[in-house]
Design a protein around this motif. Sequence first.
Motif, mmCIF file in Angstrom:
data_model
loop_
_atom_site.group_PDB
_atom_site.id
_atom_site.type_symbol
_atom_site.label_atom_id
_atom_site.label_comp_id
_atom_site.label_asym_id
_atom_site.label_seq_id
_atom_site.Cartn_x
_atom_site.Cartn_y
_atom_site.Cartn_z
ATOM 1 N N UNK A 81 43.342 35.889 63.778
ATOM 2 C CA UNK A 81 43.118 35.488 65.158
ATOM 3 C C UNK A 81 42.730 36.727 65.949
ATOM 4 N N UNK A 82 41.606 36.649 66.651
ATOM 5 C CA UNK A 82 41.229 37.734 67.554
ATOM 6 C C UNK A 82 42.066 37.586 68.813
ATOM 7 N N UNK A 83 42.685 38.676 69.209
ATOM 8 C CA UNK A 83 43.586 38.667 70.366
ATOM 9 C C UNK A 83 43.082 39.691 71.383
ATOM 10 N N UNK A 84 42.901 39.227 72.607
ATOM 11 C CA UNK A 84 42.573 40.115 73.715
ATOM 12 C C UNK A 84 43.760 40.064 74.669
ATOM 13 N N UNK A 85 44.265 41.211 75.063
ATOM 14 C CA UNK A 85 45.390 41.264 75.991
ATOM 15 C C UNK A 85 45.077 42.195 77.150
ATOM 16 N N UNK A 86 45.522 41.789 78.313
ATOM 17 C CA UNK A 86 45.475 42.653 79.490
ATOM 18 C C UNK A 86 46.916 42.877 79.926
ATOM 19 N N UNK A 87 47.280 44.122 80.068
ATOM 20 C CA UNK A 87 48.618 44.486 80.524
ATOM 21 C C UNK A 87 48.492 45.064 81.924
ATOM 22 N N UNK A 88 49.083 44.364 82.889
ATOM 23 C CA UNK A 88 49.101 44.810 84.279
ATOM 24 C C UNK A 88 50.537 45.236 84.579
ATOM 25 N N UNK A 89 50.715 46.495 84.871
ATOM 26 C CA UNK A 89 52.058 47.030 85.076
ATOM 27 C C UNK A 89 52.393 46.997 86.563
ATOM 28 N N UNK A 90 53.508 46.344 86.888
ATOM 29 C CA UNK A 90 53.948 46.192 88.274
ATOM 30 C C UNK A 90 55.323 46.859 88.423
ATOM 31 N N UNK A 91 55.377 48.195 88.440
ATOM 32 C CA UNK A 91 56.672 48.882 88.445
ATOM 33 C C UNK A 91 57.533 48.575 89.665
ATOM 34 N N UNK A 92 56.925 48.322 90.822
ATOM 35 C CA UNK A 92 57.737 48.046 92.008
ATOM 36 C C UNK A 92 58.519 46.743 91.856
ATOM 37 N N UNK A 93 58.076 45.874 90.916
ATOM 38 C CA UNK A 93 58.776 44.616 90.646
ATOM 39 C C UNK A 93 59.463 44.638 89.281
ATOM 40 N N UNK A 94 59.488 45.813 88.636
ATOM 41 C CA UNK A 94 60.100 45.965 87.308
ATOM 42 C C UNK A 94 59.520 44.943 86.316
ATOM 43 N N UNK A 95 58.198 44.751 86.387
ATOM 44 C CA UNK A 95 57.542 43.698 85.608
ATOM 45 C C UNK A 95 56.297 44.214 84.898
ATOM 46 N N UNK A 96 56.155 43.804 83.657
ATOM 47 C CA UNK A 96 54.904 43.938 82.921
ATOM 48 C C UNK A 96 54.295 42.545 82.883
ATOM 49 N N UNK A 97 53.102 42.428 83.389
ATOM 50 C CA UNK A 97 52.386 41.153 83.418
ATOM 51 C C UNK A 97 51.403 41.190 82.260
ATOM 52 N N UNK A 98 51.592 40.304 81.288
ATOM 53 C CA UNK A 98 50.777 40.299 80.080
ATOM 54 C C UNK A 98 49.942 39.035 80.026
ATOM 55 N N UNK A 99 48.633 39.205 79.938
ATOM 56 C CA UNK A 99 47.708 38.084 79.806
ATOM 57 C C UNK A 99 47.089 38.156 78.419
ATOM 58 N N UNK A 100 47.120 37.057 77.692
ATOM 59 C CA UNK A 100 46.651 37.031 76.309
ATOM 60 C C UNK A 100 45.631 35.929 76.119
ATOM 61 N N UNK A 101 44.554 36.254 75.433
ATOM 62 C CA UNK A 101 43.500 35.308 75.069
ATOM 63 C C UNK A 101 43.438 35.292 73.547
ATOM 64 N N UNK A 102 43.858 34.170 72.947
ATOM 65 C CA UNK A 102 43.837 34.001 71.503
ATOM 66 C C UNK A 102 42.567 33.268 71.099
ATOM 67 N N UNK A 103 41.827 33.862 70.157
ATOM 68 C CA UNK A 103 40.595 33.272 69.657
ATOM 69 C C UNK A 103 40.681 33.105 68.142
ATOM 70 N N UNK A 104 41.215 31.964 67.667
ATOM 71 C CA UNK A 104 41.215 31.724 66.229
ATOM 72 C C UNK A 104 39.778 31.530 65.734
ATOM 73 N N UNK A 105 39.552 31.667 64.432
ATOM 74 C CA UNK A 105 38.201 31.440 63.926
ATOM 75 C C UNK A 105 37.799 29.990 64.167
ATOM 76 N N UNK A 106 36.501 29.734 64.385
ATOM 77 C CA UNK A 106 36.058 28.349 64.588
ATOM 78 C C UNK A 106 36.423 27.510 63.361
ATOM 79 N N UNK A 107 36.759 26.246 63.604
ATOM 80 C CA UNK A 107 37.121 25.378 62.478
ATOM 81 C C UNK A 107 36.016 24.383 62.137
#
Length: 186
Positions: free
Chosen positions: A122-148
Amino acid sequence: MEPTRDYPLFGGAFSAILPPGAIDVSDLRPVPDNQEVFCHPVTDQSLIVELLELQAHVRGEAAARYHFEDVGGVQGARAQQVDSVQTLSAESLALRTCCPEAWVLSGKQQVAKENQQVAKDVTVHQALLRLPQYQTDLLLTFNQPPPDNRSSLGPGNLSPPPWSLGDFEQLVTSLNLHDPNIFGPQ
């Protein structure tokens, strides 16, 4: 089909632009409170927005790799490979005022779907947005399995095309915070 504009996330605390045809997985099955999960109506592609505890012990590119490996471990990935990690300009983000650090990672994870033995790359694209003032890591993930090779993706079909990396980038850059109370008392 137009992308969904300002789709409310986490009870309206956030909003973002979703790609055409995105189905809210919480309408189909339980989803943890710290996640918003969307699936493509025809392909096995998925998008996940997660609010995670800030992992202050890792910084920079290592933080993006940490979350990639952590997600792979949770999903029982049999193999993981990071292809690239790049800094993401805060200027391109709707969250730029509270996100001093952002990273984009692309890689592959070999995972089997629930109740299946065969693992797929599975091809995985992730964006990590760090929000230290809120003690939060915001993780966005796009999963691209091979076409079926589903016949429903043939010509003349009116279902939306598979999502692109551009669709994921639009989700990441449009993500906006409306209610900081989601993070609890500050």
